[in-house]
Design an enzyme around this catalytic site. Structure first.
Site, PDB file in Angstrom:
ATOM      1  N   GLU A  28     -35.811 112.334 106.823  1.00 55.84           N
ATOM      2  CA  GLU A  28     -36.176 111.638 105.580  1.00 55.84           C
ATOM      3  C   GLU A  28     -36.391 112.624 104.419  1.00 55.84           C
ATOM      4  O   GLU A  28     -36.031 112.338 103.281  1.00 55.84           O
ATOM      5  CB  GLU A  28     -37.429 110.790 105.825  1.00 55.84           C
ATOM      6  CG  GLU A  28     -37.153 109.614 106.766  1.00 55.84           C
ATOM      7  CD  GLU A  28     -38.405 108.876 107.233  1.00 55.84           C
ATOM      8  OE1 GLU A  28     -39.521 109.236 106.810  1.00 55.84           O
ATOM      9  OE2 GLU A  28     -38.249 107.919 108.028  1.00 55.84           O
ATOM     10  N   PHE A  35     -35.933  90.721 108.678  1.00 56.06           N
ATOM     11  CA  PHE A  35     -36.594  91.148 107.441  1.00 56.06           C
ATOM     12  C   PHE A  35     -35.791  92.209 106.677  1.00 56.06           C
ATOM     13  O   PHE A  35     -36.211  92.642 105.597  1.00 56.06           O
ATOM     14  CB  PHE A  35     -38.010  91.682 107.744  1.00 56.06           C
ATOM     15  CG  PHE A  35     -38.043  92.870 108.663  1.00 56.06           C
ATOM     16  CD1 PHE A  35     -37.918  94.162 108.174  1.00 56.06           C
ATOM     17  CD2 PHE A  35     -38.197  92.704 110.038  1.00 56.06           C
ATOM     18  CE1 PHE A  35     -37.944  95.259 109.010  1.00 56.06           C
ATOM     19  CE2 PHE A  35     -38.223  93.803 110.899  1.00 56.06           C
ATOM     20  CZ  PHE A  35     -38.094  95.085 110.382  1.00 56.06           C
ATOM     21  N   HIS A  51     -44.918 104.001 102.794  1.00 56.04           N
ATOM     22  CA  HIS A  51     -44.141 104.444 103.953  1.00 56.04           C
ATOM     23  C   HIS A  51     -44.597 105.836 104.344  1.00 56.04           C
ATOM     24  O   HIS A  51     -44.905 106.660 103.483  1.00 56.04           O
ATOM     25  CB  HIS A  51     -42.643 104.504 103.606  1.00 56.04           C
ATOM     26  CG  HIS A  51     -41.857 105.267 104.631  1.00 56.04           C
ATOM     27  ND1 HIS A  51     -41.408 104.691 105.801  1.00 56.04           N
ATOM     28  CD2 HIS A  51     -41.499 106.578 104.693  1.00 56.04           C
ATOM     29  CE1 HIS A  51     -40.790 105.623 106.527  1.00 56.04           C
ATOM     30  NE2 HIS A  51     -40.828 106.771 105.876  1.00 56.04           N
ATOM     31  N   LYS A  90     -44.591 102.610  97.690  1.00 53.69           N
ATOM     32  CA  LYS A  90     -43.523 101.643  97.453  1.00 53.69           C
ATOM     33  C   LYS A  90     -43.728 100.927  96.104  1.00 53.69           C
ATOM     34  O   LYS A  90     -44.803 101.031  95.497  1.00 53.69           O
ATOM     35  CB  LYS A  90     -43.503 100.644  98.622  1.00 53.69           C
ATOM     36  CG  LYS A  90     -43.153 101.292  99.983  1.00 53.69           C
ATOM     37  CD  LYS A  90     -43.263 100.255 101.099  1.00 53.69           C
ATOM     38  CE  LYS A  90     -42.844 100.806 102.452  1.00 53.69           C
ATOM     39  NZ  LYS A  90     -43.011  99.791 103.537  1.00 53.69           N
ATOM     40  N   ASN A 117     -46.532  96.195 102.025  1.00 53.50           N
ATOM     41  CA  ASN A 117     -47.549  97.048 102.668  1.00 53.50           C
ATOM     42  C   ASN A 117     -47.707  98.424 102.027  1.00 53.50           C
ATOM     43  O   ASN A 117     -48.257  99.351 102.631  1.00 53.50           O
ATOM     44  CB  ASN A 117     -47.306  97.134 104.176  1.00 53.50           C
ATOM     45  CG  ASN A 117     -45.986  97.783 104.523  1.00 53.50           C
ATOM     46  OD1 ASN A 117     -45.220  98.180 103.637  1.00 53.50           O
ATOM     47  ND2 ASN A 117     -45.714  97.906 105.804  1.00 53.50           N
ATOM     48  N   TYR A 171     -33.567 103.005 106.189  1.00 55.23           N
ATOM     49  CA  TYR A 171     -33.999 101.893 107.044  1.00 55.23           C
ATOM     50  C   TYR A 171     -32.900 101.457 108.023  1.00 55.23           C
ATOM     51  O   TYR A 171     -32.925 100.313 108.497  1.00 55.23           O
ATOM     52  CB  TYR A 171     -34.450 100.717 106.170  1.00 55.23           C
ATOM     53  CG  TYR A 171     -35.831 100.916 105.563  1.00 55.23           C
ATOM     54  CD1 TYR A 171     -36.929 101.249 106.364  1.00 55.23           C
ATOM     55  CD2 TYR A 171     -36.054 100.749 104.197  1.00 55.23           C
ATOM     56  CE1 TYR A 171     -38.195 101.432 105.816  1.00 55.23           C
ATOM     57  CE2 TYR A 171     -37.324 100.926 103.642  1.00 55.23           C
ATOM     58  CZ  TYR A 171     -38.388 101.261 104.463  1.00 55.23           C
ATOM     59  OH  TYR A 171     -39.648 101.430 103.924  1.00 55.23           O
ATOM     60  N   ARG A 224     -50.043 108.864 109.248  1.00 53.33           N
ATOM     61  CA  ARG A 224     -49.855 107.534 109.851  1.00 53.33           C
ATOM     62  C   ARG A 224     -51.218 106.891 110.133  1.00 53.33           C
ATOM     63  O   ARG A 224     -51.380 105.682 109.967  1.00 53.33           O
ATOM     64  CB  ARG A 224     -49.052 107.636 111.154  1.00 53.33           C
ATOM     65  CG  ARG A 224     -47.591 108.015 110.969  1.00 53.33           C
ATOM     66  CD  ARG A 224     -46.697 106.901 110.481  1.00 53.33           C
ATOM     67  NE  ARG A 224     -46.479 105.852 111.455  1.00 53.33           N
ATOM     68  CZ  ARG A 224     -45.564 104.894 111.323  1.00 53.33           C
ATOM     69  NH1 ARG A 224     -44.772 104.863 110.249  1.00 53.33           N
ATOM     70  NH2 ARG A 224     -45.441 103.952 112.218  1.00 53.33           N
ATOM     71  N   THR A 237     -48.393  98.668 110.593  1.00 59.29           N
ATOM     72  CA  THR A 237     -47.422  98.054 109.677  1.00 59.29           C
ATOM     73  C   THR A 237     -47.944  96.794 108.985  1.00 59.29           C
ATOM     74  O   THR A 237     -47.729  96.604 107.781  1.00 59.29           O
ATOM     75  CB  THR A 237     -46.126  97.711 110.459  1.00 59.29           C
ATOM     76  OG1 THR A 237     -45.700  98.891 111.147  1.00 59.29           O
ATOM     77  CG2 THR A 237     -45.020  97.251 109.537  1.00 59.29           C
ATOM     78  N   ARG A 280     -53.389 100.574 104.146  1.00 52.98           N
ATOM     79  CA  ARG A 280     -52.905  99.195 104.269  1.00 52.98           C
ATOM     80  C   ARG A 280     -54.045  98.227 104.551  1.00 52.98           C
ATOM     81  O   ARG A 280     -54.066  97.099 104.037  1.00 52.98           O
ATOM     82  CB  ARG A 280     -51.845  99.118 105.373  1.00 52.98           C
ATOM     83  CG  ARG A 280     -50.503  99.758 104.962  1.00 52.98           C
ATOM     84  CD  ARG A 280     -49.575  99.921 106.155  1.00 52.98           C
ATOM     85  NE  ARG A 280     -48.225 100.349 105.777  1.00 52.98           N
ATOM     86  CZ  ARG A 280     -47.312 100.757 106.645  1.00 52.98           C
ATOM     87  NH1 ARG A 280     -47.605 100.827 107.944  1.00 52.98           N
ATOM     88  NH2 ARG A 280     -46.107 101.102 106.232  1.00 52.98           N
TER      89      ARG A 280
END
Ligand code: UDP
Ligand code: MG
Length: 151
Positions: free
Chosen positions: A128, A59, A117, A11, A114, A51, A87, A93, A104
């Site tokens: 995606e 948020f 993704h 990100k 964070n 999203y 993951r 998260t 993270r």
């Protein structure tokens, strides 16, 4: 296990903080293969679809703003059980709760910053990859070293 694919985004905070190499390196060192890679500012038209499940949450507006606030690195990674493996390496998260040793948990502090993704299942991975790469198909290739990583 058969190879599968997942979508990963470093990100804008990861790019701004100069952590692109560190993050890709952690995933690459796990043995995963990069099959597509792009660097761009994510358009609101794309992030609102990406999203969509979070629309209406408190948020959401901040999230769409954050994800489009600068360039991101977008990639497709391939390997056995890659969705789960990535993951796990990414961590939960909220970076404050993410285990040490995860991306993270080692590099972040807050949910709203964070860093990364990763798709959370087979259905979202395929959706995606399609959303971000469309007809720019990920490449299929092998590396000599793969037989030392995958049985
Ligand atoms: N997010 C946030 N605040 C929250 C929950 C989520 O800012 O309370 C952001 C965060 O950047 C997260 C993204 O929204 O990565 C998507 O949320 P999700 O629950 O899908 O988390 P992820 O799958 O990224 O771990
Ligand atoms: Mg998610």
């Amino acid at each position: 296990m058969a190879s599968e694919r997942t979508l990963v985004i470093v990100k804008p905070d990861g790019v701004q903080r100069g952590l692109v190499g560190e993050i890709i390196s952690r995933l690459e060192r796990r043995g995963l293969r990069i099959v597509a890679l792009d660097f761009r500012v994510i358009d609101p038209a794309v992030s609102s679809v990406h999203y969509a499940e979070h629309r209406g949450k408190p948020f959401y507006a901040g999230l769409v703003e954050y994800i489009g606030s600068g360039p991101s690195v977008i990639m497709v990674l391939e390997g056995p059980d890659v969705i789960r493996a990535v993951r796990t390496t990414v961590g939960v998260t909220n970076p404050a709760e993410a285990a040490a040793g995860t991306i993270r948990g080692d590099l972040g502090l807050e949910r709203g910053r964070n860093l990364i993704h990763a798709s959370d299942g087979a259905e979202s991975a395929s959706r995606e990859i399609d959303l971000f790469f469309g007809d720019r198909m990920p490449l299929s290739y092998e590396r000599d070293i793969d037989r030392w990583i995958v049985e």
